[in-house]
Design an enzyme around this catalytic site. Structure first.
Site, mmCIF file in Angstrom:
data_model
loop_
_atom_site.group_PDB
_atom_site.id
_atom_site.type_symbol
_atom_site.label_atom_id
_atom_site.label_comp_id
_atom_site.label_asym_id
_atom_site.label_seq_id
_atom_site.Cartn_x
_atom_site.Cartn_y
_atom_site.Cartn_z
ATOM 1 N N LYS A 169 0.938 0.016 -7.365
ATOM 2 C CA LYS A 169 1.789 1.373 -7.400
ATOM 3 C C LYS A 169 2.354 1.551 -8.953
ATOM 4 C CE LYS A 169 1.910 1.656 -2.553
ATOM 5 N NZ LYS A 169 2.777 1.561 -1.422
ATOM 6 N N GLN A 178 8.504 -0.259 0.851
ATOM 7 C CA GLN A 178 7.110 -0.743 1.169
ATOM 8 C C GLN A 178 7.307 -1.472 2.421
ATOM 9 O OE1 GLN A 178 4.409 -0.752 -0.954
ATOM 10 N NE2 GLN A 178 3.221 -1.481 0.882
ATOM 11 N N ASP A 202 6.266 8.908 0.764
ATOM 12 C CA ASP A 202 5.214 8.351 1.609
ATOM 13 C C ASP A 202 5.020 9.506 2.934
ATOM 14 O OD1 ASP A 202 3.955 6.147 1.043
ATOM 15 O OD2 ASP A 202 5.677 4.705 1.949
#
Ligand code: NAP
Length: 287
Positions: free
Chosen positions: A53, A97, A120
């Site tokens: 990422k 995460q 997200d």
């Protein structure tokens, strides 16, 4: 028949070029998009995802900040970091995460992220917006699946869609997105009876069940479009999808390979969501 390949790498490349251009246009206005990725603990797969990422952000000219916290981090310590990121003007997107260690309440952490920065798309406010037909930030993997279908000009409206798997991250938002595009949608899960009868009815079949090579050619409608979200590491180190590629490719009209199908799209949609978050927070028109 041999299915046409849906090439996630190629589609990602096209989308990333657009993202790069948009990031440059923002920079000309003095705005540098910023994404913060918080990682708690030492999960080896997460380390790779976080590194990928950060690299993707760098390539796009998006500022990325990775905050690594030890496994022993307390819930309050993590919430404190999230709160500080919520307040920062230079950070437009925040991602924690997953998975996070068991002693931390994942739901509470997700709910603490400012929904405007929830790249997200996991915050209940963003899930609600998607469900009510007015999405803002959409969970990256299903969003990427939708973009893949759209890229190849496949018409969703009026089609029968079956989503196998009902996780909050993939299956449920995928089903809602297909519904929004006017497909007739069925969601299957581990309690579904006669799964093959249902999957065989699908013009569009999306599979996200964490079971390598589970969907076989006899479970698929001839000519259908099959998206394989599964990413399963086999004992021999190879990556396998949830769909048995060899048998399904003989029956389906379109198929995503693993790797190289849905996978590359997830990070691309994270970059896209970061730009969406910039536009929203900086009150710019989407371009
Ligand atoms: P998950 O949270 O483990 O959920 C799996 C779902 O599959 C559950 O809803 C489960 O049903 C259902 N299921 C399990 N066995 C089944 C069966 N025999 N028949 C029908 N349904 C069954 O998984 P996830 O997070 O959605 O991930 C799914 C897969 O996608 C994994 O392989 C993951 O690695 C991959 N993934 C890939 C990406 C990417 O970027 N490409 C991103 C995210 C996930 P119940 O609800 O009844 O238990």
């Amino acid at each position: 028949m041999s299915a046409k390949i849906i090439d996630g790498k190629a589609v990602s490349k096209v989308l990333r070029e657009k993202i790069f251009n948009k990031t440059n246009a923002l920079k000309e206005q003095g705005i540098v998009p910023g994404l913060a990725v918080v990682m708690v603990g030492e999960d080896p797969a997460s380390k790779i995802y976080v590194k990928n990422k950060a690299t993707a952000c760098q390539d796009m000219g998006i500022k990325s900040e990775v905050i690594r916290m030890p496994h022993s981090t307390s819930q309050d310590e993590l919430l404190d970091v999230v709160e500080k990121l919520n307040k920062r003007k230079d950070i437009h997107g925040i991602l924690v995460q997953l998975p996070i260690p068991n002693h931390i309440n994942e739901k509470e952490v997700i709910e603490r992220i400012n929904p405007l920065k929830d790249v997200d798309g996991f915050h209940p406010e963003n899930v609600g917006k998607l469900l009510s037909g007015n999405p803002y930030l959409i969970s990256c993997t299903p969003y990427g699946c939708l973009k893949l279908i759209e890229h190849y000009g496949y018409k969703i409206e009026g089609k029968t869609a079956v989503v196998v798997g009902r996780s909050n991250i993939v299956g449920k938002p995928m089903a809602v997105l297909l519904l929004k595009e006017n497909a007739t949608v069925t969601i299957c899960h581990s309690h579904t009876q006669n799964l093959a009868n249902i999957t065989r009815s699908a013009d569009i079949l999306v599979v996200a069940i964490r079971k390598p090579n589970f969907i076989t050619g006899d479970m698929v409608k001839p000519g259908s479009l099959v998206l394989d979200v599964g990413m399963n590491r086999l004992a021999n180190g190879k990556l396998a999808g949830d769909v048995d590629y060899n048998s399904v490719a003989k029956v389906a009209g379109w198929i995503t390979p693993v790797p190289g199908g849905v996978g590359p799209m997830t990070i691309t949609m994270l970059l896209q969501n970061t730009l969406e978050a910039v536009y929203e927070q900086e009150n710019l028109l989407r371009k």
